[in-house]
Design a protein around this motif. Sequence first.
Motif, mmCIF file in Angstrom:
data_model
loop_
_atom_site.group_PDB
_atom_site.id
_atom_site.type_symbol
_atom_site.label_atom_id
_atom_site.label_comp_id
_atom_site.label_asym_id
_atom_site.label_seq_id
_atom_site.Cartn_x
_atom_site.Cartn_y
_atom_site.Cartn_z
ATOM 1 N N ASP A 73 0.828 -1.217 0.000
ATOM 2 C CA ASP A 73 0.000 0.000 0.000
ATOM 3 C C ASP A 73 0.859 1.264 0.000
ATOM 4 O O ASP A 73 0.560 2.229 -0.710
ATOM 5 N N VAL A 74 1.922 1.269 0.779
ATOM 6 C CA VAL A 74 2.838 2.413 0.800
ATOM 7 C C VAL A 74 3.489 2.579 -0.574
ATOM 8 O O VAL A 74 3.606 3.695 -1.095
ATOM 9 N N LEU A 75 3.899 1.480 -1.195
ATOM 10 C CA LEU A 75 4.547 1.552 -2.508
ATOM 11 C C LEU A 75 3.577 2.021 -3.595
ATOM 12 O O LEU A 75 3.969 2.778 -4.490
ATOM 13 N N VAL A 76 2.326 1.589 -3.525
ATOM 14 C CA VAL A 76 1.328 2.041 -4.509
ATOM 15 C C VAL A 76 1.145 3.556 -4.408
ATOM 16 O O VAL A 76 1.160 4.260 -5.421
ATOM 17 N N ALA A 77 0.984 4.050 -3.201
ATOM 18 C CA ALA A 77 0.814 5.494 -3.023
ATOM 19 C C ALA A 77 2.061 6.249 -3.472
ATOM 20 O O ALA A 77 1.966 7.309 -4.099
ATOM 21 N N THR A 78 3.229 5.700 -3.216
ATOM 22 C CA THR A 78 4.475 6.352 -3.591
ATOM 23 C C THR A 78 4.696 6.320 -5.104
ATOM 24 O O THR A 78 5.378 7.195 -5.645
ATOM 25 N N ALA A 79 4.119 5.374 -5.788
ATOM 26 C CA ALA A 79 4.244 5.310 -7.245
ATOM 27 C C ALA A 79 3.390 6.371 -7.931
ATOM 28 O O ALA A 79 3.668 6.735 -9.075
ATOM 29 N N ILE A 80 2.372 6.871 -7.259
ATOM 30 C CA ILE A 80 1.423 7.791 -7.899
ATOM 31 C C ILE A 80 1.481 9.206 -7.329
ATOM 32 O O ILE A 80 1.577 10.183 -8.077
ATOM 33 N N VAL A 81 1.415 9.346 -6.023
ATOM 34 C CA VAL A 81 1.162 10.641 -5.395
ATOM 35 C C VAL A 81 2.288 11.667 -5.574
ATOM 36 O O VAL A 81 1.988 12.836 -5.850
ATOM 37 N N PRO A 82 3.570 11.324 -5.443
ATOM 38 C CA PRO A 82 4.587 12.371 -5.600
ATOM 39 C C PRO A 82 4.528 13.086 -6.958
ATOM 40 O O PRO A 82 4.608 14.315 -7.022
ATOM 41 N N LYS A 83 4.357 12.343 -8.033
ATOM 42 C CA LYS A 83 4.253 12.963 -9.362
ATOM 43 C C LYS A 83 2.979 13.809 -9.444
ATOM 44 O O LYS A 83 2.981 14.879 -10.045
ATOM 45 N N MET A 84 1.901 13.330 -8.838
ATOM 46 C CA MET A 84 0.648 14.089 -8.824
ATOM 47 C C MET A 84 0.833 15.409 -8.074
ATOM 48 O O MET A 84 0.378 16.459 -8.539
ATOM 49 N N LEU A 85 1.527 15.376 -6.944
ATOM 50 C CA LEU A 85 1.764 16.601 -6.175
ATOM 51 C C LEU A 85 2.647 17.585 -6.943
ATOM 52 O O LEU A 85 2.424 18.789 -6.900
ATOM 53 N N GLY A 99 8.660 7.365 -18.912
ATOM 54 C CA GLY A 99 8.191 7.616 -17.551
ATOM 55 C C GLY A 99 6.750 7.192 -17.363
ATOM 56 O O GLY A 99 6.369 6.657 -16.320
ATOM 57 N N CYS A 100 5.940 7.436 -18.385
ATOM 58 C CA CYS A 100 4.531 7.039 -18.327
ATOM 59 C C CYS A 100 4.416 5.510 -18.264
ATOM 60 O O CYS A 100 3.643 4.971 -17.478
ATOM 61 N N LEU A 101 5.210 4.824 -19.078
ATOM 62 C CA LEU A 101 5.179 3.356 -19.073
ATOM 63 C C LEU A 101 5.722 2.795 -17.761
ATOM 64 O O LEU A 101 5.207 1.793 -17.250
ATOM 65 N N ALA A 102 6.748 3.439 -17.191
ATOM 66 C CA ALA A 102 7.285 2.986 -15.906
ATOM 67 C C ALA A 102 6.246 3.144 -14.803
ATOM 68 O O ALA A 102 6.042 2.233 -13.987
ATOM 69 N N GLN A 103 5.567 4.299 -14.785
ATOM 70 C CA GLN A 103 4.521 4.503 -13.780
ATOM 71 C C GLN A 103 3.387 3.498 -13.981
ATOM 72 O O GLN A 103 2.846 2.963 -13.015
ATOM 73 N N ALA A 176 -2.562 14.694 -24.322
ATOM 74 C CA ALA A 176 -3.111 15.068 -23.016
ATOM 75 C C ALA A 176 -3.834 13.872 -22.401
ATOM 76 O O ALA A 176 -4.657 13.232 -23.043
ATOM 77 N N ILE A 177 -3.479 13.572 -21.156
ATOM 78 C CA ILE A 177 -4.103 12.474 -20.417
ATOM 79 C C ILE A 177 -4.987 13.105 -19.353
ATOM 80 O O ILE A 177 -4.497 13.877 -18.526
ATOM 81 N N ALA A 178 -6.249 12.764 -19.348
ATOM 82 C CA ALA A 178 -7.212 13.402 -18.448
ATOM 83 C C ALA A 178 -7.229 12.766 -17.063
ATOM 84 O O ALA A 178 -8.271 12.636 -16.440
ATOM 85 N N HIS A 179 -6.073 12.373 -16.582
ATOM 86 C CA HIS A 179 -5.945 11.772 -15.253
ATOM 87 C C HIS A 179 -4.711 12.353 -14.560
ATOM 88 O O HIS A 179 -3.925 13.062 -15.175
ATOM 89 N N CYS A 180 -4.518 11.998 -13.297
ATOM 90 C CA CYS A 180 -3.363 12.487 -12.533
ATOM 91 C C CYS A 180 -2.180 11.537 -12.621
ATOM 92 O O CYS A 180 -1.078 11.875 -12.222
ATOM 93 N N TYR A 181 -2.394 10.325 -13.102
ATOM 94 C CA TYR A 181 -1.300 9.352 -13.213
ATOM 95 C C TYR A 181 -1.526 8.496 -14.423
ATOM 96 O O TYR A 181 -2.607 8.465 -14.978
#
Length: 181
Positions: A73-85, A99-103, A176-181
């Motif tokens: 759960d910590v790793l999932v949040a860390t894979a998404i939230v920092p880039k979103m912030l 980077g998009c494919l890695a995420q 353009a991707i209409a999402h945060c990640y």
Amino acid sequence: MSEGARSGNSSHVLFVFRGFPSLQDHRRLLALPVSASYVAVLLGNCLLVYVLRSAESLQGPMYVLICWLCVVDVLVATAIVPKMLLGLLLDWDQVSLGGCLAQMFFTHFLSSLESTLLLAMALDRYVAICRPLSYARIINAAALARLLPVALARSGVVMATLVALAGSLRYCGSNAIAHCY
């Protein structure tokens, strides 16, 4: 001139996350609940891992699975939230195709791993209820030690194949991707 450029079928190498398109004026304000949620995820799961690892009575197989689930759960949040912030606060909302494919790989790999751990937890409870006298023989540290590499390999192979197939596609529509990640 390359073949892709002549035919008009060139692929984008840079993408832009649009996040919350209708709330573009409030991007920095949206960073507050996202940051608070991220801190809550980190603190809650780290606290749970600490309690599970330090309490002597919480060392059974189910608790080990819960501990692994907290780490995922910590790793999932860390894979998404920092880039979103970064996108919300500093308008760093561009990402390369790599980077998009890695995420994409890490997000789906960890989600797949999480579902495998939930399956293992369900099997643990099934054995505990239906075969209580054989539980200690069937579900033990050795069984869990075999489960983790299998779960990692399963999730890794499936998601690497998915990302390899997605990476071989041409992206010629909007970047353009209409999402945060």
